[in-house]
Design an enzyme around this catalytic site. Structure first.
Site, short mmCIF file in Angstrom:
data_model
loop_
_atom_site.label_atom_id
_atom_site.label_comp_id
_atom_site.label_asym_id
_atom_site.label_seq_id
_atom_site.Cartn_x
_atom_site.Cartn_y
_atom_site.Cartn_z
CE LYS A 197 -17.57 17.72 32.72
NZ LYS A 197 -18.88 17.08 32.44
N GLY A 354 -6.80 16.83 20.00
CA GLY A 354 -7.31 17.96 19.23
C GLY A 354 -7.07 19.32 19.85
N GLY A 377 -8.14 10.06 19.92
CA GLY A 377 -8.46 8.91 20.77
C GLY A 377 -7.37 7.88 20.85
#
Length: 395
Positions: A197, A354, A377
């Site tokens: 996305k 990841g 992150g």
């Protein structure tokens, strides 16, 4: 940015509060992936070699400020001890009498592992009183957890202001690699950004178009950009409501002189499953009853050409549904090309996230890349151009 390195610190006889990331996957009481533990070994051994006494701070899982037995770091201690090859003691808290007693009694040549920092609600709130209680346990603070550096927690940010602070070897390695990729890169710079996305990577794309020369957009994200150009994408994953945002990013890229590469051809199928019947079509020729699941060979050739002209590559996210064949082809081929250029032609290749790490390993190219970050992150926020509190506190 400048930071104090571990090598610059006098550690002899000092307790070194070392923030590490050993938040590892476990199954049946055993660690199933030792990667994060293996990566902190050099720092802990370096502290021991300099005569320091490593006192390890870490989180494990998401206990949300409560004691959760399954999330005790005691479960990780055996694997940690095996990797370090020295005795690892365990304290049943990361602050207070039990921790203070254990830290005071730690002999040279051994390591102390403190209990999960997130058992305390003050950890994620960066509570000054918790940081102060932690500071009592050491003489020096060493942050070796880049993967937690985007969080302003007591053990990652607050503590750094209370003791002489430095970056561990892994932290320094990450920061050096990232500076080579975006801070002060060899040009031309190319970025490959994939994933499902656009909405999760708006800040990332906005930052990159102003900093790189070529931006490859792949995965489900590419469908949103194709749709924004008026191209039909059939039943593909696509955020049609972000068409205007995608157009704004393309306009910003054009103004900055950044070339955006979208797939010219795509792999389509009616089903999202392994070895589903598929075919390759031009990007503007996706049948209405099919979905785009990978980039095609013409797209891969365009990526290969762009890679051949680049001196630096940053990669985050796969180019297709790499988990299931045959939709792993574009990611695998592009990764192998980047790996060969790194080894043979000196391309500086830095990747993270990841899915990205998994994809590069699957392609057999991970070992060839200049640097692979497992930070997730923190890596993403760094790519977005955001200041990382845990890093800023070391400056």
């Amino acid at each position: 940015m400048a930071w104090t390195a571990l090598e610059q610190m006098d550690l002899k006889g000092k307790r070194v509060l070392t923030r590490v990331d050993i938040n590892v996957p476990m199954e049946g009481g055993r660690v199933t992936d030792m990667s994060r533990i293996d990566r902190i070994v050099p720092t802990v051994k370096a502290i021991l070699a300099k005569g320091g006494k490593p006192v390890l701070l870490a989180h494990f899982g998401r206990p949300k400020g409560k004691v959760v037995a399954e999330m005790s770091l005691s479960h990780v201690r055996p694997a940690l001890e095996g990797a370090l090859g020295v005795p690892v003691r365990f304290a049943e808290d990361c602050v207070g009498p039990a921790a203070e007693e254990a830290a005071a009694a730690l002999p040279s040549g051994e390591v102390l592992l403190l209990e999960n920092t997130r058992f305390h609600p003050g950890e994620e709130k960066n509570a000054p009183e918790l940081a102060a209680a932690m500071a009592k346990l050491g003489d020096v603070y060493c942050n070796d957890a880049f993967s937690a550096a985007h969080r302003a927690h007591a053990s990652t940010e607050g503590l750094a202001h209370l003791l002489p602070a430095c970056a561990g070897l892994l932290m320094a390695e990450e920061l050096t690699a990232l500076d080579k990729a975006l801070g002060n890169p060899a040009r031309p710079v190319m970025a490959i950004v994939g994933g499902a996305k656009v909405s999760t990577k708006l800040d990332l794309l906005g930052n990159l178009v102003a900093k790189v020369d070529t931006l490859v957009i792949g995965g489900g994200m590419a469908n949103t950009f194709l749709a924004a150009k008026g191209i039909g994408v059939g039943k593909s994953l696509c955020e049609h409501d972000l068409a205007e945002t995608a157009r704004e990013i393309m306009d910003k890229a054009e103004a900055a002189g950044c070339k955006i590469l979208l797939p010219e051809d795509v792999v389509v199928a009616r089903e999202f499953k392994a070895h589903a019947e598929s075919r390759i079509v031009h990007a503007d020729d996706c049948p209405e009853d099919m979905m785009i699941l990978d980039a095609g060979p013409i797209a891969v050739a365009a990526i290969a050409t762009a890679l051949g002209r680049s001196r630096t590559l940053i990669w985050n996210g796969p180019l297709g549904a790499f988990e299931i064949p045959p939709f792993d082809s574009a990611t695998k081929s592009s990764a192998q090309i980047a790996g060969k250029l790194t080894v043979n032609d000196g391309l500086v290749s830095v990747a993270g996230g990841g899915d990205t790490v998994s994809a590069l390993k699957q392609a057999g190219a991970a070992e060839e890349f200049t640097y692979i970050s497992t930070a997730g992150g923190a890596f993403l926020e760094w790519m977005e151009g955001k200041e990382l509190p845990g890093v800023a506190a070391l400056g």
